[in-house]
Design a protein around this motif. Sequence first.
Motif, mmCIF file in Angstrom:
data_model
loop_
_atom_site.group_PDB
_atom_site.id
_atom_site.type_symbol
_atom_site.label_atom_id
_atom_site.label_comp_id
_atom_site.label_asym_id
_atom_site.label_seq_id
_atom_site.Cartn_x
_atom_site.Cartn_y
_atom_site.Cartn_z
ATOM 1 N N ALA A 245 0.730 -1.360 -0.258
ATOM 2 C CA ALA A 245 -0.019 -0.196 0.026
ATOM 3 C C ALA A 245 0.947 1.299 0.098
ATOM 4 C CB ALA A 245 -0.840 -0.028 1.240
ATOM 5 N N ILE A 248 2.367 1.797 -3.328
ATOM 6 C CA ILE A 248 1.336 2.220 -4.505
ATOM 7 C C ILE A 248 1.223 4.090 -4.202
ATOM 8 C CG2 ILE A 248 -1.181 2.363 -5.078
ATOM 9 C CD1 ILE A 248 -1.055 -0.538 -4.314
ATOM 10 N N LYS A 249 1.357 4.407 -2.983
ATOM 11 C CA LYS A 249 1.150 5.764 -2.674
ATOM 12 C C LYS A 249 2.541 6.411 -3.112
ATOM 13 C CE LYS A 249 -1.199 5.487 1.515
ATOM 14 N NZ LYS A 249 -1.444 5.827 2.823
ATOM 15 N N PHE A 262 1.086 -6.503 -6.411
ATOM 16 C CA PHE A 262 0.222 -5.717 -5.546
ATOM 17 C C PHE A 262 -0.872 -6.426 -4.806
ATOM 18 C CE2 PHE A 262 -2.070 -5.675 -9.560
ATOM 19 C CZ PHE A 262 -3.503 -5.895 -9.316
ATOM 20 N N SER A 264 -4.270 -7.945 -3.487
ATOM 21 C CA SER A 264 -5.563 -8.261 -4.230
ATOM 22 C C SER A 264 -6.667 -7.388 -3.718
ATOM 23 C CB SER A 264 -6.153 -9.555 -4.213
ATOM 24 O OG SER A 264 -4.927 -10.535 -5.049
ATOM 25 N N GLN A 266 -6.872 -4.349 -3.228
ATOM 26 C CA GLN A 266 -6.459 -3.180 -3.828
ATOM 27 C C GLN A 266 -7.347 -3.224 -5.366
ATOM 28 O OE1 GLN A 266 -5.442 -0.318 -2.480
ATOM 29 N NE2 GLN A 266 -4.045 -0.909 -0.913
ATOM 30 N N TRP A 269 -10.026 -0.496 -6.368
ATOM 31 C CA TRP A 269 -9.415 0.815 -6.404
ATOM 32 C C TRP A 269 -8.653 1.164 -7.687
ATOM 33 C CZ3 TRP A 269 -4.884 3.228 -6.447
ATOM 34 C CH2 TRP A 269 -4.910 4.834 -6.238
ATOM 35 N N LEU A 270 -7.442 0.114 -7.811
ATOM 36 C CA LEU A 270 -6.572 0.065 -9.103
ATOM 37 C C LEU A 270 -7.496 0.087 -10.515
ATOM 38 C CD1 LEU A 270 -4.132 -2.452 -7.475
ATOM 39 C CD2 LEU A 270 -3.800 -0.007 -7.947
ATOM 40 N N THR A 278 -2.259 -1.414 -14.323
ATOM 41 C CA THR A 278 -2.589 -2.617 -13.797
ATOM 42 C C THR A 278 -2.196 -3.811 -14.675
ATOM 43 O OG1 THR A 278 -4.462 -1.576 -12.130
ATOM 44 C CG2 THR A 278 -4.191 -3.848 -12.295
ATOM 45 N N ASP A 384 -0.466 -7.990 2.412
ATOM 46 C CA ASP A 384 -1.875 -8.099 2.877
ATOM 47 C C ASP A 384 -2.794 -9.132 2.326
ATOM 48 O OD1 ASP A 384 -4.162 -6.211 3.544
ATOM 49 O OD2 ASP A 384 -4.597 -6.443 1.586
ATOM 50 N N ASN A 385 -2.148 -9.464 1.125
ATOM 51 C CA ASN A 385 -3.192 -10.993 0.813
ATOM 52 C C ASN A 385 -2.824 -11.978 1.620
ATOM 53 O OD1 ASN A 385 -3.867 -9.536 -1.653
ATOM 54 N ND2 ASN A 385 -2.412 -10.324 -3.008
#
Length: 530
Positions: A245, A248-249, A262, A264, A266, A269-270, A278, A384-385
């Motif tokens: 995350a 990505i920022k 990345f 999943s 997200q 939003w992606l 993407t 995160d996944n």
Amino acid sequence: MSFKSRTGKIFSALTLTLSLLGAPIAQADTTLRIGNQGEPASLDPHFLSGDWENRIAGDLFMGLTTEDPEGNAIPGAAESWTVSDDGLVYTFKIRDHKWSDGQPVTAQDFEYAMRRILLPETAAEYASLLYIIKNGEELNTGKAKPEDLGVHALDDKTLEITLKGPAPFLISMLTHYTAFPVPKHIVEKYGKDWTKKEHIATNGPYKLVEWLPNTHVKVTKNEQFWDTANVKIDNVIFYPQEDAAALIKRMRAGEIDCIYKFPSGQIDWLRQNMPEETKIAPYLGTYYYPINTKRAPFTDKRIRQALSMAIDREIIMDKVLKTGELPAYSMVPPGTSNYKEPSYVTWKSMPMADRITKAKELMKEAGYGDGKNLKVQLRYNTDDNHKRIAIAVAQMWKKIGVETELFNSEVKVHYAELKQGNFEVARAGWVADYNDPQNFLFLLESTSKSLNYGNYDNPDYDKLMEEAYLESDLKKRAQIMGKAEAIAMEDAPIIPIYYYVSKNLVSTKIKGWKDAINDTHRTRWLSIEN
């Protein structure tokens, strides 16, 4: 007017004039900044095991063969090769090229490297990948001498590799970092310190500039690389940051150009905010949970089977990931070359309710139930996944009386613990080094040591895999490996969760990026348009 002002105006006018006349103007160095999501354990190809390390090593070194933009094997350090009629002897012609310190790359460097990685004292975790070479396993287990290995430099430009059995995957396998050369003249001089910035020499498109642990690895174009004229990106910076995350920022702020894997979570939003960046594509890999088969009560096959049956993979695909992954019921993904179809678990088509009932029965047979719950620690590395999947799995295991403790650590620590067997159930993933079922199934051989995280040991399985190594008929070979996989799926030393898709974010200014079944994107094929 000051001298500085006058010269600035003169330079601007000259630049404009030259551009109007069509004269070339020197361009600033281009730099590719990669969110690599992992700290490398080493820059020595013999001490790597992860895809995040492969991205760096593949820019620094080049094997006998290498990957094209779509991940296919093509000539690399070898410009050509021939194969004997029986498929056991490969003779490679080494192209004229140099190490980054100006010394020639020779066949002896490859001979030295392959002997070195297989020496028992090297303790290379990935050495078993080269067991297809004659006397490879024997050398690695101390039963043969280095000169007995089926790798011989016939002269400075000719390397001969003799196999113990036909290997249709060899040319693809040689793109892997276990088969990379190392500079014999430097390794022998500096030993374990040879990869330090002041010593290291590489034969790939890039050379090392600096490695600041937990900060970045920076490489720059290697002017000695044989195809350096066609390398368009001057520098690459690999950031080990694991917080996707945050990456990505940074990418949205223009600090990162590419992010591997990345999360999943997200995806919605992606797709709304970064649709062009993407990139989702088929990927030859399996996400799975190894189970420590040497630690009670997981020595009991019924418990391992129950844990696997209780996981609703479809819910994980549809509700947790949502990026096109397929639920996995085998170690080998469907569509793998030289294989008709994977040997799935026997209960693959069983309705979920029936699977839960059967899993409860197995747990009861193993001594659990009626108020006696099984306690399991489930380990996963920072992502995160991984966290979201682990939470979902823990909820599913509750249905069969399993209490789950979740344990998180950074990727380097996580895999170190797995290799030491310090876990009960853990998250792992495997992406094909070459497109062949053997590259998945060898992970469950008892000889695979630290890659066989759960210490699975079945003599019948090992015997079948040994037969497959020696079988030249591709159809018979596939049948033998199918029988081996069926044994492993019944024993349940692993829990397959899903088959991968690659999930990357790639800036629109990066050109030359193509879908690759192994998700390998070497920088030499890319360019940047600012």
